[in-house]
Motif scaffolding. Structure first.
Motif, PDB file in Angstrom:
ATOM      1  N   ARG A 286      -0.557  -3.859 -14.275  1.00  0.00           N
ATOM      2  CA  ARG A 286       0.721  -3.174 -13.420  1.00  0.00           C
ATOM      3  C   ARG A 286       0.234  -2.377 -12.520  1.00  0.00           C
ATOM      4  O   ARG A 286       0.680  -2.476 -11.379  1.00  0.00           O
ATOM      5  N   THR A 287      -0.698  -1.579 -12.661  1.00  0.00           N
ATOM      6  CA  THR A 287      -1.252  -0.528 -11.632  1.00  0.00           C
ATOM      7  C   THR A 287      -1.915  -1.250 -10.588  1.00  0.00           C
ATOM      8  O   THR A 287      -1.848  -1.121  -9.358  1.00  0.00           O
ATOM      9  N   ILE A 288      -2.956  -2.153 -10.818  1.00  0.00           N
ATOM     10  CA  ILE A 288      -3.832  -2.871  -9.982  1.00  0.00           C
ATOM     11  C   ILE A 288      -3.023  -3.944  -9.236  1.00  0.00           C
ATOM     12  O   ILE A 288      -2.973  -3.988  -8.054  1.00  0.00           O
ATOM     13  N   GLU A 289      -1.835  -4.504  -9.689  1.00  0.00           N
ATOM     14  CA  GLU A 289      -0.861  -5.501  -9.182  1.00  0.00           C
ATOM     15  C   GLU A 289      -0.026  -4.432  -8.023  1.00  0.00           C
ATOM     16  O   GLU A 289       0.013  -4.983  -6.985  1.00  0.00           O
ATOM     17  N   LEU A 290       0.279  -3.457  -8.324  1.00  0.00           N
ATOM     18  CA  LEU A 290       0.913  -2.512  -7.569  1.00  0.00           C
ATOM     19  C   LEU A 290      -0.090  -2.317  -6.110  1.00  0.00           C
ATOM     20  O   LEU A 290       0.473  -2.408  -5.097  1.00  0.00           O
ATOM     21  N   PHE A 291      -1.218  -1.804  -6.487  1.00  0.00           N
ATOM     22  CA  PHE A 291      -1.932  -1.198  -5.486  1.00  0.00           C
ATOM     23  C   PHE A 291      -2.193  -2.683  -4.204  1.00  0.00           C
ATOM     24  O   PHE A 291      -2.366  -2.552  -3.335  1.00  0.00           O
ATOM     25  N   LYS A 292      -2.543  -3.781  -5.141  1.00  0.00           N
ATOM     26  CA  LYS A 292      -2.939  -5.102  -4.494  1.00  0.00           C
ATOM     27  C   LYS A 292      -1.682  -5.387  -3.408  1.00  0.00           C
ATOM     28  O   LYS A 292      -1.742  -5.959  -2.295  1.00  0.00           O
ATOM     29  N   SER A 293      -0.485  -5.179  -4.111  1.00  0.00           N
ATOM     30  CA  SER A 293       0.735  -5.857  -3.284  1.00  0.00           C
ATOM     31  C   SER A 293       1.283  -4.810  -2.299  1.00  0.00           C
ATOM     32  O   SER A 293       1.701  -5.134  -1.079  1.00  0.00           O
ATOM     33  N   VAL A 294       1.001  -3.422  -2.144  1.00  0.00           N
ATOM     34  CA  VAL A 294       1.445  -2.554  -1.304  1.00  0.00           C
ATOM     35  C   VAL A 294       0.214  -2.274  -0.406  1.00  0.00           C
ATOM     36  O   VAL A 294       0.547  -2.010   0.535  1.00  0.00           O
ATOM     37  N   LEU A 295      -1.102  -2.202  -0.915  1.00  0.00           N
ATOM     38  CA  LEU A 295      -1.943  -1.641   0.004  1.00  0.00           C
ATOM     39  C   LEU A 295      -2.971  -2.685   0.568  1.00  0.00           C
ATOM     40  O   LEU A 295      -3.610  -2.384   1.661  1.00  0.00           O
ATOM     41  N   ALA A 296      -2.724  -3.879   0.355  1.00  0.00           N
ATOM     42  CA  ALA A 296      -3.650  -4.999   0.978  1.00  0.00           C
ATOM     43  C   ALA A 296      -3.196  -5.050   2.498  1.00  0.00           C
ATOM     44  O   ALA A 296      -2.182  -4.892   2.702  1.00  0.00           O
TER      45      ALA A 296
END
Length: 296
Positions: A286-296
């Protein structure tokens, strides 16, 4: 004395609560061990139980520093009142700017485990900074108990400002795409919340079992949050209801997860008694999904 068949003591919730009180509130090791002896039944069993609950500094890294796919270096950068030290890591040979993530340590400072966690995040395609928030006091010492005792000497506003300085460092780094998120554990989880309060430049936050900010500060948060809590963590969980009410009132974009049946520090794989792989893996995804969705 309660023992398992392999002669290791059974770790009860009462023991874990005692350990949590010692590591976060009393910091009195003699009092902790005296009480643990009474629960475990003997000095030997208490010593074994303490080892199982503590983080093991010699535990094998999930992603060793020798892994050729990951580059890493020690860096310094301007903090709020002086120089900050940190550990910077990213995929070796990565081309183009990378989304950036701060990894904030527990109340033992920037140790080998947190550097390993930073490399794991980097392995997902991020530029990662693990700051040493004990930099104002000379940096993280090798002795875990000494490091833990130093946290009481930190100034909370200065710590938050050093977190903002860490965001600024990553946002303008030559390898960064300018989008910064943060995750942190225990003390570091609370620090992620404090960073979110103090800068709109933090776009995503994934604090693990961290103390909550004051309700009146919650409207300042602009980051999207994914909040991780342990179901058995009564001390930290006491602040969830007020935090959630403030988040809802402010219209903050967030998701809140409580992992039932697991303890504070469930993500720390160097702690035999408290680590829970199923919860840790789910929270990580869930953490990595957050970062990939918001920061990419």
């Amino acid at each position: 004395m309660v023992e398992r068949a392999d002669k290791k003591p059974v770790i009860t919730q009462e023991m874990i609560a005692l350990y949590d009180d010692y590591t976060h509130l009393s910091l009195d090791r003699r009092k902790f061990m005296d009480s643990l002896v009474k629960l475990a039944g003997s000095t030997a069993a208490a010593a074994a139980a303490a080892t199982m609950m503590a983080a093991n500094a010699k535990a094998q890294d999930m992603l060793p520093e020798t892994d050729a796919s990951i580059a890493h270096e020690t860096v310094t950068y301007p903090g709020a009142t002086g120089e900050m030290q940190g550990y910077l890591t990213y995929p070796a040979g990565a081309e183009g700017p990378l989304p950036a993530v701060i990894v904030v340590h527990e109340n033992r400072g920037l140790n080998a485990h947190i550097k390993d966690v930073a490399r794991r995040v980097a392995n997902e395609g991020f530029l990662v900074l693990a700051p040493d928030f004990l930099s104002p006091l000379g940096g993280t010492p090798a002795d875990e108990d000494e490091a833990r005792n130093m946290f009481g000497q930190l100034n909370a506003p200065e710590t938050a400002a050093n977190g903002v300085a860490s965001v600024d460092f990553l946002k303008t780094h030559q390898r960064s795409n300018g989008k910064v998120g943060a995750t942190g554990f225990c003390w570091g989880g609370g620090t992620v919340n404090a960073i979110a309060v103090n800068t709109p430049d933090l776009l995503a936050g994934a604090p693990y079992y961290g103390s909550q900010p004051a309700a009146e500060d919650v409207p300042k948060i602009k980051a999207k949050l994914v909040l991780h809590y342990a179901g058995l963590d009564d001390r930290i969980n006491a602040g969830i209801a007020d935090f959630q009410a403030a988040l809802d009132a402010a219209g903050t974009d967030y998701e809140l997860y409580i992992y039932e049946g697991v303890n504070h520090a469930f993500n720390n794989d160097t702690s035999e008694a408290r680590y829970d792989k199923a919860a840790a893996d789910l929270a990580w995804s869930r953490t990595i999904e957050l970062f990939k969705s918001v920061l990419a």
